[in-house]
Design an enzyme around this catalytic site. Structure first.
Site, PDB file in Angstrom:
ATOM      1  N   GLY A 162       0.692  -1.204   0.010  1.00 50.68           N
ATOM      2  CA  GLY A 162      -0.116   0.029  -0.011  1.00 50.68           C
ATOM      3  C   GLY A 162       1.028   1.309   0.132  1.00 50.68           C
ATOM      4  O   GLY A 162       2.089   1.256  -0.301  1.00 50.68           O
ATOM      5  N   ILE A 164       2.306   3.029   2.341  1.00 50.55           N
ATOM      6  CA  ILE A 164       3.598   2.806   3.283  1.00 50.55           C
ATOM      7  C   ILE A 164       4.347   1.954   2.702  1.00 50.55           C
ATOM      8  O   ILE A 164       5.852   2.027   2.487  1.00 50.55           O
ATOM      9  CB  ILE A 164       3.264   2.672   4.868  1.00 50.55           C
ATOM     10  CG1 ILE A 164       2.237   3.924   5.227  1.00 50.55           C
ATOM     11  CG2 ILE A 164       4.501   2.667   5.688  1.00 50.55           C
ATOM     12  CD1 ILE A 164       1.739   3.444   6.598  1.00 50.55           C
ATOM     13  N   THR A 242       6.224  -1.976  11.592  1.00 47.40           N
ATOM     14  CA  THR A 242       5.782  -0.846  11.949  1.00 47.40           C
ATOM     15  C   THR A 242       4.176  -0.699  11.713  1.00 47.40           C
ATOM     16  O   THR A 242       3.783   0.437  11.620  1.00 47.40           O
ATOM     17  CB  THR A 242       6.394   0.173  11.319  1.00 47.40           C
ATOM     18  OG1 THR A 242       6.271   0.197   9.941  1.00 47.40           O
ATOM     19  CG2 THR A 242       8.069   0.329  11.684  1.00 47.40           C
ATOM     20  N   SER A 243       3.485  -1.915  11.684  1.00 45.24           N
ATOM     21  CA  SER A 243       2.186  -1.804  11.200  1.00 45.24           C
ATOM     22  C   SER A 243       1.555  -1.852  12.582  1.00 45.24           C
ATOM     23  O   SER A 243       0.973  -1.131  13.198  1.00 45.24           O
ATOM     24  CB  SER A 243       1.684  -2.962  10.217  1.00 45.24           C
ATOM     25  OG  SER A 243       2.362  -4.363  10.775  1.00 45.24           O
ATOM     26  N   ARG A 244       1.090  -3.130  12.859  1.00 40.39           N
ATOM     27  CA  ARG A 244       0.134  -3.448  14.119  1.00 40.39           C
ATOM     28  C   ARG A 244       0.793  -4.855  14.777  1.00 40.39           C
ATOM     29  O   ARG A 244       1.203  -5.847  14.090  1.00 40.39           O
ATOM     30  CB  ARG A 244      -1.174  -3.733  13.703  1.00 40.39           C
ATOM     31  CG  ARG A 244      -1.956  -2.350  13.597  1.00 40.39           C
ATOM     32  CD  ARG A 244      -1.954  -1.533  14.642  1.00 40.39           C
ATOM     33  NE  ARG A 244      -3.080  -0.512  14.744  1.00 40.39           N
ATOM     34  CZ  ARG A 244      -2.295   0.727  14.230  1.00 40.39           C
ATOM     35  NH1 ARG A 244      -1.211   0.935  13.902  1.00 40.39           N
ATOM     36  NH2 ARG A 244      -3.290   1.916  14.008  1.00 40.39           N
ATOM     37  N   GLU A 273       0.177  -3.072  24.027  1.00 41.35           N
ATOM     38  CA  GLU A 273       0.837  -1.572  24.231  1.00 41.35           C
ATOM     39  C   GLU A 273       0.412  -0.964  25.334  1.00 41.35           C
ATOM     40  O   GLU A 273      -0.983  -0.929  25.674  1.00 41.35           O
ATOM     41  CB  GLU A 273       0.927  -0.971  22.956  1.00 41.35           C
ATOM     42  CG  GLU A 273       1.409  -1.421  21.714  1.00 41.35           C
ATOM     43  CD  GLU A 273       1.287  -0.751  20.580  1.00 41.35           C
ATOM     44  OE1 GLU A 273       0.825   0.333  20.334  1.00 41.35           O
ATOM     45  OE2 GLU A 273       1.782  -1.256  19.392  1.00 41.35           O
ATOM     46  N   HIS A 292       5.905   2.643  19.333  1.00 45.32           N
ATOM     47  CA  HIS A 292       4.765   2.975  18.468  1.00 45.32           C
ATOM     48  C   HIS A 292       4.827   4.598  18.014  1.00 45.32           C
ATOM     49  O   HIS A 292       4.123   5.237  18.050  1.00 45.32           O
ATOM     50  CB  HIS A 292       3.167   2.779  19.048  1.00 45.32           C
ATOM     51  CG  HIS A 292       2.418   2.448  18.029  1.00 45.32           C
ATOM     52  ND1 HIS A 292       1.136   1.570  18.168  1.00 45.32           N
ATOM     53  CD2 HIS A 292       2.168   2.993  16.627  1.00 45.32           C
ATOM     54  CE1 HIS A 292       0.546   1.703  17.257  1.00 45.32           C
ATOM     55  NE2 HIS A 292       1.004   2.487  16.122  1.00 45.32           N
TER      56      HIS A 292
HETATM   57  C1  GLV Z   1      -0.572   4.471  13.476  1.00 47.22           C
HETATM   58  O1  GLV Z   1      -0.085   3.378  13.948  1.00 47.22           O
HETATM   59  C2  GLV Z   1      -1.631   4.691  12.720  1.00 47.22           C
HETATM   60  O2  GLV Z   1      -2.477   3.822  12.482  1.00 47.22           O
HETATM   61  O3  GLV Z   1      -1.907   5.934  12.390  1.00 47.22           O
END
Ligand code: GLV
Length: 342
Positions: A162, A164, A242-244, A273, A292
């Protein structure tokens, strides 16, 4: 200025103070009930806050579920200051005719920057290097001290191409990497432009020196990185997320790192978290973890706050919010006799 359609000052519950001047703009237009302090409102306070609110401006730390929506009889819009909205039950919101909005796009480049920072830091063992100096272990230049992995010439596997994922691919090109990807939908134009090759998930895991994840958290992606996935990766591979956090089975990642069946991981997100101080993950020297902060630049967080306010005000004002994730609620809104929205 409030428009004619805003028959009373709308009430909005905001779950945290916001950077930039979005909150000031919101206060000019609506009655704002701001949850004080730096922690999320506890559930009871969140329920109380939305009880007679027309709008909710929330963060990814706030759970918006069917029970909350049942309780919030007046609520017309939930505006989250985040791109990801897995904390919100969008199906339930749609059933309650509540618009849900998010802040995509503005955080793309900032999140890709952090992804690359993590990738570089893990590859070149920056946290361990820093610790070595602070612990007094830098005694001399040594041929085999803190050897890391090259980034140039390495293969990067991007899971989810996508916005990112594509921004990460652009950076990878600059570093001379070979790029593989998997995506829900084929992206032939992006492939051509960015020089990425489509592969299956298993091929990506088997061939990549670095695996980076850029998928939303959905029932399909939850726990997609499990023991089987880590087993398929190279022993020298570095995993970046860096997603979830919940796209990973954390116990399986921990085992893969502890047994060195993969070389290292760098994660900005965790299933729970904040990560507890005594979490076994934190005992691993081949894990780099950040709290995060993917979108955490001064400019980007201010833009996200602005966008969340714009989405919220549009919805309260009877205009289509620019970033609506359940547009069917907008399409089904009641029209008054003069053709305007109620
Ligand atoms: C951060 O993790 C977002 O989804 O904006």
């Amino acid at each position: 200025m409030p428009t004619g359609r805003r028959s009373r000052l709308h009430k909005v519950f905001v779950t945290r103070d916001l950077p930039g001047d979005g909150l000031r703009r919101l206060r000019d237009e609506a009655g704002v009930d701001l949850w004080p302090g730096g922690m999320p409102p506890p559930r009871a306070a969140l329920l109380e806050g939305v009880r007679d609110a027309d709008g909710l401006l929330c963060l990814l730390t706030d759970t918006v579920d069917a029970a909350l929506l049942d309780h919030a009889q007046r609520l017309r819009v939930v505006s989250t200051m985040a791109a990801g909205y897995d904390n919100i039950d969008v199906g339930a919101a749609t059933a309650h005719n509540v618009l849900v909005t998010n802040t995509p796009g503005v955080l793309t480049e900032t999140t890709a920057d952090l992804t690359f920072a993590l990738l570089l830091a893990a590859a070149r063992r920056l946290p361990e290097s820093e610790r070595a100096i602070r612990d007094g272990r830098w005694t001399t230049w040594s041929p085999a001290f803190l050897l890391g992995r090259d980034i140039h010439g390495a293969t990067l596997g991007i899971v989810g191409l996508g916005e990112i994922g594509q921004a990460v691919a652009r950076r990878a090109r600059g570093f001379g990497m070979r790029i593989l990807y998997t995506s829900r939908t084929p992206k032939p134009e992006v492939e051509r432009k960015l020089g990425c090759s489509p592969v299956t998930f298993d091929e990506l895991l088997a061939q990549s020196d670095f695996v980076t994840v850029h998928v939303p958290l959905t029932p399909q992606t939850r726990h997609m990185f499990d023991a089987k996935a880590f087993d398929r990766m190279k022993q020298t591979a570095i995993f970046v997320n860096t997603s979830r956090g919940a796209v990973v089975v954390e116990a399986d990642l921990q085992r893969a790192l502890a047994s060195e069946s993969i070389a290292a991981a760098a994660i900005d997100v965790a299933e729970t978290e904040p990560v507890a101080k005594d979490d076994p993950l934190l005992r691993l020297s081949n894990l780099l973890v950040t709290p995060h902060i993917g979108s955490a630049s001064v400019a980007t967080r201010a833009r996200m706050a602005d966008m969340a306010v714009d989405n919220l005000l549009a919805a309260l004002d009877g205009r289509q919010p620019p970033n609506c994730v359940n547009p069917q609620v907008w399409a089904a809104r009641p029209m008054s006799s003069d053709g305007s929205t109620a």
